[in-house]
Design a protein around this motif. Sequence first.
Motif, PDB file in Angstrom:
ATOM      1  N   LYS A 191       0.962  -1.005  -0.153  1.00 33.70           N
ATOM      2  CA  LYS A 191      -0.095  -0.267   0.349  1.00 33.70           C
ATOM      3  C   LYS A 191       0.567   1.617  -0.058  1.00 33.70           C
ATOM      4  N   ALA A 192       0.032   2.638  -0.883  1.00 31.39           N
ATOM      5  CA  ALA A 192       1.460   3.274  -0.222  1.00 31.39           C
ATOM      6  C   ALA A 192       1.726   4.362   1.446  1.00 31.39           C
ATOM      7  N   VAL A 193       3.158   4.380   0.501  1.00 34.74           N
ATOM      8  CA  VAL A 193       3.489   4.940   2.482  1.00 34.74           C
ATOM      9  C   VAL A 193       3.413   6.246   2.732  1.00 34.74           C
ATOM     10  N   LEU A 194       3.684   6.804   3.690  1.00 35.64           N
ATOM     11  CA  LEU A 194       3.379   8.376   3.935  1.00 35.64           C
ATOM     12  C   LEU A 194       4.558   8.894   4.347  1.00 35.64           C
ATOM     13  N   PHE A 195       5.572   9.732   4.075  1.00 33.45           N
ATOM     14  CA  PHE A 195       6.635   9.603   5.163  1.00 33.45           C
ATOM     15  C   PHE A 195       7.095  11.775   5.090  1.00 33.45           C
ATOM     16  N   GLN A 196       6.396  12.557   6.220  1.00 29.99           N
ATOM     17  CA  GLN A 196       6.913  13.653   7.112  1.00 29.99           C
ATOM     18  C   GLN A 196       8.444  13.880   6.646  1.00 29.99           C
ATOM     19  N   GLN A 197       8.607  14.890   6.355  1.00 29.76           N
ATOM     20  CA  GLN A 197       9.878  15.133   5.822  1.00 29.76           C
ATOM     21  C   GLN A 197      11.194  15.605   7.842  1.00 29.76           C
ATOM     22  N   SER A 209      17.153  10.985   3.884  1.00 26.37           N
ATOM     23  CA  SER A 209      16.541  10.378   2.663  1.00 26.37           C
ATOM     24  C   SER A 209      15.844  11.042   1.894  1.00 26.37           C
ATOM     25  N   TRP A 210      15.309  12.751   2.562  1.00 29.57           N
ATOM     26  CA  TRP A 210      13.930  12.997   1.872  1.00 29.57           C
ATOM     27  C   TRP A 210      15.526  14.696   0.519  1.00 29.57           C
ATOM     28  N   ASP A 211      16.394  14.846   1.476  1.00 27.11           N
ATOM     29  CA  ASP A 211      17.322  15.003   0.489  1.00 27.11           C
ATOM     30  C   ASP A 211      17.621  14.313  -0.485  1.00 27.11           C
ATOM     31  N   GLY A 212      17.905  13.249  -0.918  1.00 23.33           N
ATOM     32  CA  GLY A 212      18.015  12.243  -2.122  1.00 23.33           C
ATOM     33  C   GLY A 212      16.057  12.785  -3.053  1.00 23.33           C
ATOM     34  N   LEU A 213      15.143  13.023  -2.905  1.00 29.24           N
ATOM     35  CA  LEU A 213      14.504  12.896  -3.106  1.00 29.24           C
ATOM     36  C   LEU A 213      14.487  13.980  -4.196  1.00 29.24           C
ATOM     37  N   PHE A 214      14.599  15.833  -3.385  1.00 32.11           N
ATOM     38  CA  PHE A 214      14.119  16.457  -3.947  1.00 32.11           C
ATOM     39  C   PHE A 214      15.766  17.984  -3.730  1.00 32.11           C
ATOM     40  N   GLU A 215      15.330  18.296  -5.366  1.00 33.04           N
ATOM     41  CA  GLU A 215      16.525  19.568  -4.896  1.00 33.04           C
ATOM     42  C   GLU A 215      16.023  19.919  -3.606  1.00 33.04           C
ATOM     43  N   GLU A 216      17.316  20.678  -3.808  1.00 33.65           N
ATOM     44  CA  GLU A 216      17.911  21.828  -2.307  1.00 33.65           C
ATOM     45  C   GLU A 216      16.480  22.695  -1.926  1.00 33.65           C
ATOM     46  N   GLU A 217      15.927  23.026  -1.332  1.00 35.50           N
ATOM     47  CA  GLU A 217      14.996  23.787  -0.464  1.00 35.50           C
ATOM     48  C   GLU A 217      15.026  24.429   0.580  1.00 35.50           C
ATOM     49  N   SER A 218      15.000  25.238   0.624  1.00 36.36           N
ATOM     50  CA  SER A 218      14.616  25.280   2.466  1.00 36.36           C
ATOM     51  C   SER A 218      13.408  25.081   2.496  1.00 36.36           C
ATOM     52  N   TRP A 219      13.424  23.582   4.187  1.00 34.39           N
ATOM     53  CA  TRP A 219      12.117  22.636   3.881  1.00 34.39           C
ATOM     54  C   TRP A 219      11.767  23.339   5.845  1.00 34.39           C
ATOM     55  N   ARG A 220      10.387  23.505   6.067  1.00 39.25           N
ATOM     56  CA  ARG A 220       9.835  23.815   7.264  1.00 39.25           C
ATOM     57  C   ARG A 220       9.272  22.505   8.110  1.00 39.25           C
ATOM     58  N   GLY A 221      10.107  21.237   7.747  1.00 36.74           N
ATOM     59  CA  GLY A 221       9.569  20.160   8.919  1.00 36.74           C
ATOM     60  C   GLY A 221       7.882  20.013   8.581  1.00 36.74           C
ATOM     61  N   SER A 222       6.931  20.689   7.791  1.00 35.32           N
ATOM     62  CA  SER A 222       5.482  20.113   7.520  1.00 35.32           C
ATOM     63  C   SER A 222       4.990  19.438   6.152  1.00 35.32           C
ATOM     64  N   GLU A 223       6.486  19.215   5.805  1.00 32.31           N
ATOM     65  CA  GLU A 223       6.198  18.548   4.354  1.00 32.31           C
ATOM     66  C   GLU A 223       6.031  17.368   3.876  1.00 32.31           C
ATOM     67  N   VAL A 258       5.595  13.616   1.760  1.00 32.51           N
ATOM     68  CA  VAL A 258       5.823  12.726   0.773  1.00 32.51           C
ATOM     69  C   VAL A 258       4.922  11.544   0.335  1.00 32.51           C
ATOM     70  N   LEU A 259       3.894  11.169  -0.055  1.00 32.52           N
ATOM     71  CA  LEU A 259       3.222   9.925  -0.360  1.00 32.52           C
ATOM     72  C   LEU A 259       3.833   8.898  -2.034  1.00 32.52           C
ATOM     73  N   GLY A 260       4.217   8.020  -1.400  1.00 33.01           N
ATOM     74  CA  GLY A 260       4.370   6.823  -2.581  1.00 33.01           C
ATOM     75  C   GLY A 260       4.410   5.858  -2.828  1.00 33.01           C
ATOM     76  N   ALA A 261       3.442   5.531  -3.938  1.00 35.23           N
ATOM     77  CA  ALA A 261       3.233   4.028  -4.745  1.00 35.23           C
ATOM     78  C   ALA A 261       4.026   3.560  -5.409  1.00 35.23           C
ATOM     79  N   ARG A 262       3.675   1.943  -5.037  1.00 33.27           N
ATOM     80  CA  ARG A 262       4.817   1.501  -5.991  1.00 33.27           C
ATOM     81  C   ARG A 262       3.986   0.933  -7.424  1.00 33.27           C
ATOM     82  N   VAL A 263       4.840   1.000  -8.424  1.00 33.03           N
ATOM     83  CA  VAL A 263       4.777   0.273  -9.578  1.00 33.03           C
ATOM     84  C   VAL A 263       5.017  -1.164  -9.893  1.00 33.03           C
ATOM     85  N   LEU A 264       4.376  -2.502  -9.815  1.00 35.41           N
ATOM     86  CA  LEU A 264       5.098  -3.647 -10.676  1.00 35.41           C
ATOM     87  C   LEU A 264       4.777  -3.535 -11.975  1.00 35.41           C
TER      88      LEU A 264
END
Length: 416
Positions: free
Chosen positions: A145-151, A157-171, A173-179
């Motif tokens: 099932k889809a998995v939810l991650f908070q920054q 790991s978060w920095d490996g997903l997105f380009e450099e940006e200032s984060w507040r901590g409330s962001e 990401v929700l991920g669902a796999r494809v088979l």
Amino acid sequence: MNVNRLATAAILAFVCFILFVYPDPQGDLYTILRYIVFGLLIVILYQFSTSDNDIYEPEKEKKEEKSSSINRGLDIRENMHDQYEQLLQMVFSVVMAINDKYKASFYMLDGSGSQMKIQSATKEGFKRSIPTDNEVIQTVLLQEKAVLFQQTDVRESWDGLFEEESWRGSECVLGARVLYKNAPIGCILVQTDHFSTIQERDRNLLTSLGRFVSLSMVKLDNIEKLSLDNYFHYQIANLLNSMDIQSEVKGLYEKVRDLCRTFFNYDKLTVSVKQSDGEHYKVVLEDGYSGDVDPEKIYSIKRSIHGRGFRAHETVESSDMNEEFYESGRFEEGDLENHDFKSILTVPVIVHDSVQYSITIEKQTSTRFSDSDKNVLELLALTFGSIVSWQQQYWKMHENAMHDGLTGLLNHKAFI
């Protein structure tokens, strides 16, 4: 010249004859006739001066557009790519319908299996590639099932997903796999600025969307394989029918090259022929990457990776030839240092129960060739070998017909 102008010229010739050639008769009747003829001459000259010039438009030959095997194969792949793009657009449309503030991206495994490459995204900010050992990616690929991650929970790991940006901590990401055939090959990532915007319903919808994409990927792949396989078999039949048994084998090399361009993705294609000593081979055709082969040189069958096709009598495959093979060069010792290739697929061409040729495709990236690639290349090699065999049999019979069976000298048929 058109019909009207031709008639006018004829009348003009007749009038000139009456005025200047015909004997000078006497009488009022002939005087009146001369005035009439002179008037006709004026009319004719006026017609010449005002009539349109003849326009000759050469008939344009209708050229039939013949779709070559390469173009046809590319059309199939382009059509599949268009359908793939439409699938991605539909995925993003569904995500935006769930919440128009979501930012979505779609990733697929690359050929090496070590990186996730971005295919498309609704907004900028996603990394172009993500290592598969990223904690978020690993978790998404392993969970049904889809998995939810908070920054704040996955900062590294978060920095490996997105380009450099200032984060507040409330962001989050929700991920669902494809088979694909029950194996994870990609994922859908949805990012939002605050975790409160993601509801449980959204997670369920994204899970269902991932399953839908998985099913669609299988269907697209089956359609492409069916289209290409059917067209490949058609091209093989066309190759058999179009080859002149009296033609030179060089023309066959070019047809093999065209078919390989259509049905395979490669960095280099090589066709080699075994030499008469049985210990060396020579490259007779190469396509793609250049500068690593001397067409005038012969190479050792025993001491080169390309020689394996002649030694093994069966298909040779590797996604890392440096690690899997003991030979230190593709053609000669040490050439891998200057020409970095990873993957190879070599199929022997058997003629009269012995390997006389080999067809090899290579990639500079570490990639496993599919079963379809193997089957198609093996069928092409089988057809290639059959045509060469027929040609050799023909020229053997032709040679026998031109020479006397006892003396070996040319007979009378050679001089006819």
